[in-house]
Design a protein around this motif. Structure first.
Motif, PDB file in Angstrom:
ATOM      1  N   ASP A 439       0.824  -1.208   0.000  1.00  0.00           N
ATOM      2  CA  ASP A 439       0.000   0.000   0.000  1.00  0.00           C
ATOM      3  C   ASP A 439       0.861   1.262   0.000  1.00  0.00           C
ATOM      4  OD1 ASP A 439      -2.397  -1.503   0.187  1.00  0.00           O
ATOM      5  OD2 ASP A 439      -2.178  -1.620   2.362  1.00  0.00           O
ATOM      6  N   GLY A 440       0.462   2.223  -0.834  1.00  0.00           N
ATOM      7  CA  GLY A 440       1.185   3.487  -0.851  1.00  0.00           C
ATOM      8  C   GLY A 440       1.026   4.236   0.461  1.00  0.00           C
ATOM      9  N   LEU A 441      -0.220   4.463   0.880  1.00  0.00           N
ATOM     10  CA  LEU A 441      -0.548   5.077   2.157  1.00  0.00           C
ATOM     11  C   LEU A 441      -1.577   4.191   2.836  1.00  0.00           C
ATOM     12  CD1 LEU A 441      -1.086   8.809   1.064  1.00  0.00           C
ATOM     13  CD2 LEU A 441       0.989   7.828   2.068  1.00  0.00           C
ATOM     14  N   ALA A 442      -1.348   3.861   4.100  1.00  0.00           N
ATOM     15  CA  ALA A 442      -2.271   2.966   4.795  1.00  0.00           C
ATOM     16  C   ALA A 442      -2.511   3.442   6.212  1.00  0.00           C
ATOM     17  CB  ALA A 442      -1.714   1.535   4.820  1.00  0.00           C
ATOM     18  N   MET A 443      -3.748   3.245   6.681  1.00  0.00           N
ATOM     19  CA  MET A 443      -4.100   3.326   8.092  1.00  0.00           C
ATOM     20  C   MET A 443      -4.592   1.940   8.488  1.00  0.00           C
ATOM     21  SD  MET A 443      -6.255   6.869   8.328  1.00  0.00           S
ATOM     22  CE  MET A 443      -5.898   8.277   7.273  1.00  0.00           C
ATOM     23  N   TRP A 444      -3.922   1.347   9.458  1.00  0.00           N
ATOM     24  CA  TRP A 444      -4.225  -0.034   9.838  1.00  0.00           C
ATOM     25  C   TRP A 444      -4.477  -0.083  11.342  1.00  0.00           C
ATOM     26  CZ3 TRP A 444      -0.185  -4.595   9.655  1.00  0.00           C
ATOM     27  CH2 TRP A 444      -0.842  -5.803   9.982  1.00  0.00           C
TER      28      TRP A 444
END
Length: 675
Positions: A439-444
């Motif tokens: 993922d380029g940008l992720a919130m997990w």
């Protein structure tokens, strides 16, 4: 980075795609391109910049695609098939040079710095090669770049291999190419090697030492006698870099013994400078130079300023640890890390104006070899260039109040940025991400909820695996004004995923004023095409208030929007409370909306054109009851346009008419244009 069997099993491809790469690595090379048009064509994500005005990162460089430049080479692409060089190129097209051939760009504005995105072959046994590239400036002066494939070319199944001759890493998995489970197959399946090559590209930066004028030319030539049988040039970024930043009222690392030539280890000098700066309430200053750092530099309550990412480079080797670390790492490498959240994390950290050049060539998920990591609350990351690390910036909370801005993250083997576990009130803004391995940008939100985080005005290009922007759980999340282009396989431009052990979506999820282009990849385990915006209810319901407002989905490979639950849980989880308003869809290979789950969504002023299949592909949860699909669509008015089958949201499709074509044919859409 998100290790589940569902994620791992998703990494597959067709035998046709693999064969297209393996056979001589030809990839459909065409005839030489025509001369470039005048004036020079400047694009953003290979699009007319007018189509994405106000969206994505406002970057200091100008992008020019090689296929639009003057060349004696051959154009490859367009092609969106995974495991091909064209598919991983910006705009799905690039230029191949044989020895002696060139591509020549005309500069649209003055520039004194260049970034070249390229690919050259791997070594026969893996590990990469180096090869020269001649750079001719306005026909007069000459420079040279040394290209490398040491940081590209991964093979096989997750978590991948550097060995092109490797056998299957997971022989008990379903393999699409042979339509078999290898462990149950006798004799072994015929898997062509190298198996699933990918991650072909790298980029290199060059300060020219002089300023070229608008209209001057930059010619890139693969010299005769080069070791590289071919050199693919994807694009050129040109930039006018200002003078180095200087701070005389700071703890200069040179005064603490740091070597600016990169020959001696500078990590102890950084530690001494940081300790002095904290004691005297000063920032740390890192002047122009190359500084060798081969481990984590722990930062807390300190500011570290470079002279600018073109001038100050912190570079490190990957180092094998004598014994695994408590966190499971078997390597260390250059990185700036906050303290672990378990001991309180770090606060008031400010990193700005330097490059981090790592040495990561393989993906080992337990390794902490990221450019920036740990927990950093009330902190800022500003103006960094992060290259060749595992993840550019990986933050493990709980933590709060972090802002990442005005940075460039390129050529990672995993994510660009990940807000992982209990990250709150934090943001990534005006940041450019290209060629990530996940993922380029992720919130997990794994184990602990994320809350009130924002991804705004960022550009994500060509994630090789997974999504451009992915949100896995969270409360009151905003994804706004981003530009996402060219995801390659097993992902979408934007994903809302209840997966990877994430906490539930609660409160609001705002997906507003984003633009995606050439998005929606092929999911080979499911044998279907994904949407540019992909809702995936794998482990929980998705029932937060989801507002998709003002977005533009351009040149979608398959669907613009997909809502799906995996087959084993299709009767357990639903997707509801999704609202689309003031959305434009310009070109779909298949449908505008594909529903493969229980649930519902509303649509208001969603305009579409160049739709390749029926506007709504509504399979619901595949029970096909007399009452209709288990997914209901509500028309709130103003939903105009469509394609060859008529209005995209036709009255006869509402609210839950079954219009299920499980694998509809694809009609390649025309290039997007002004609405």
């Amino acid at each position: 980075m998100k290790r589940t069997t569902s994620a791992i099993a998703a990494i597959t491809a067709t035998a046709t795609a693999t064969a297209a790469v393996v056979v001589g690595l030809g990839l459909g090379f065409a005839t030489p391109a025509a001369a470039a048009a005048s004036p020079p064509l400047v694009t953003r994500a290979a699009l007319d910049a007018a189509l994405v005005a106000g969206r994505g990162a406002d970057v200091p460089f100008l992008e020019q695609e090689a296929e639009s430049a003057r060349t004696t080479g051959s154009v490859i692409g367009p092609d969106r098939t995974a495991y091909t060089l064209a598919a991983e190129a910006s705009g799905r097209t690039a230029v191949r040079l044989l020895p002696g051939q060139y591509v020549e760009f005309t500069l649209p504005k003055p520039a004194n710095a260049l970034t070249v995105r390229y690919s050259i072959p791997d070594a026969p046994d893996g590990g990469g090669i180096t090869a020269p590239l001649d750079v001719t400036l306005d026909g007069r002066s000459h420079r040279s770049m040394t290209l490398t494939s040491q940081y590209s070319w991964l093979y096989n199944q997750y978590p991948f291999s550097n060995d092109p001759g490797a056998d299957l890493l997971h022989p008990d998995w379903w393999i699409t190419e042979c339509q078999c489970v290898p462990s149950a197959t006798t004799p072994s399946p015929a898997i062509t090697k190298p198996f699933r090559p990918s991650h072909f590209y790298d980029e290199q930066r060059l300060l020219l030492g002089r300023t070229l004028r608008a209209g001057d030319t930059v010619r890139l030539t693969a010299p005769k006698g080069t070791r590289a049988a071919w050199t693919v040039i994807d694009l050129l970024d040109s930039e006018l870099v200002g003078r180095p930043h200087v701070n005389l009222r700071a703890a200069n690392v040179l005064l603490f013994g740091a070597d600016p030539t990169g020959r001696r280890d500078a990590a102890p000098a950084f530690d001494r400078a940081i300790a002095f700066a904290r004691a005297h309430h000063l920032p740390v200053y890192v002047p122009p130079g190359v500084f060798q750092v081969n481990r984590h530099v722990v930062v807390d309550d300190v500011s570290i300023e470079g002279a600018g990412s073109w001038y100050t480079v912190v570079r490190g080797h990957q180092v094998t640890l004598a014994a695994p670390a408590p966190d499971g790492s078997v390597h260390t490498g250059v990185g700036f890390y906050g303290k672990d959240a378990s001991v309180g994390g770090s606060t008031n950290v400010h990193l700005s104006g330097f490059a981090i050049e790592g040495d990561v060539r393989e993906r080992i998920d337990t390794d902490q070899v990221n450019g920036v990591g740990g927990a950093m609350s009330a902190s800022t990351i500003d103006g960094l260039y992060v290259h060749h690390t595992k993840v550019g910036l990986w933050f493990d909370g709980p933590m709060h109040g972090l802002t990442v801005r005005d940075s460039v993250i390129a050529d990672q083997v995993a994510d660009g940025v990940n807000f992982h576990t209990g990250v709150t009130d934090s943001a990534v803004r005006n940041t450019f991400v290209r060629n990530t391995g996940d993922d380029g940008l992720a919130m997990w939100a794994e184990t602990t909820q994320n809350a009130r985080n924002t991804f705004d005005h960022n550009t994500v290009q060509s994630p090789v695996l997974a999504n451009g922007i992915a949100i896995y759980g969270g409360t009151d999340t905003t994804v706004s004004n981003n530009l996402v282009a060219d995801p390659v396989r097993e992902g979408s431009a934007l994903q809302v995923g209840s997966r990877f052990g994430a906490q539930p979506f609660t409160g609001h999820l705002w997906i507003t004023d984003n633009t995606t282009v050439r998005a929606g990849t092929y999911e080979l385990n499911w044998n279907i095409g994904l949407g540019a915006l992909w809702f995936y209810a794998l482990e929980r319901d998705i029932d937060a208030d989801v507002q998709v407002v003002g977005d533009a989905f351009l040149d979608n490979t398959y669907n613009a929007v997909m809502l799906v639950s995996d087959w084993p849980v299709k009767d357990l989880y639903s997707i509801t409370n999704v609202h689309l308003k003031d959305v434009r869809v310009d070109g779909t290979g298949t449908s505008v909306v594909s529903a493969r789950a229980m649930g519902s969504a509303t649509f208001e002023n969603v305009d579409a054109r160049n739709v390749g299949a029926v506007g709504v592909n509504n399979c619901g949860s595949f029970h096909f009851t007399a009452a209709g699909s288990e997914f209901a669509l509500t028309d709130l008015g103003g939903n105009d346009g469509g394609g060859t089958t008529g209005p995209w949201l036709a009255p006869w499709e509402l609210p839950n008419t079954i219009t299920c074509a499980d694998r509809p044919g694809v009609v390649p859409p025309p290039a997007p244009s002004r609405w």
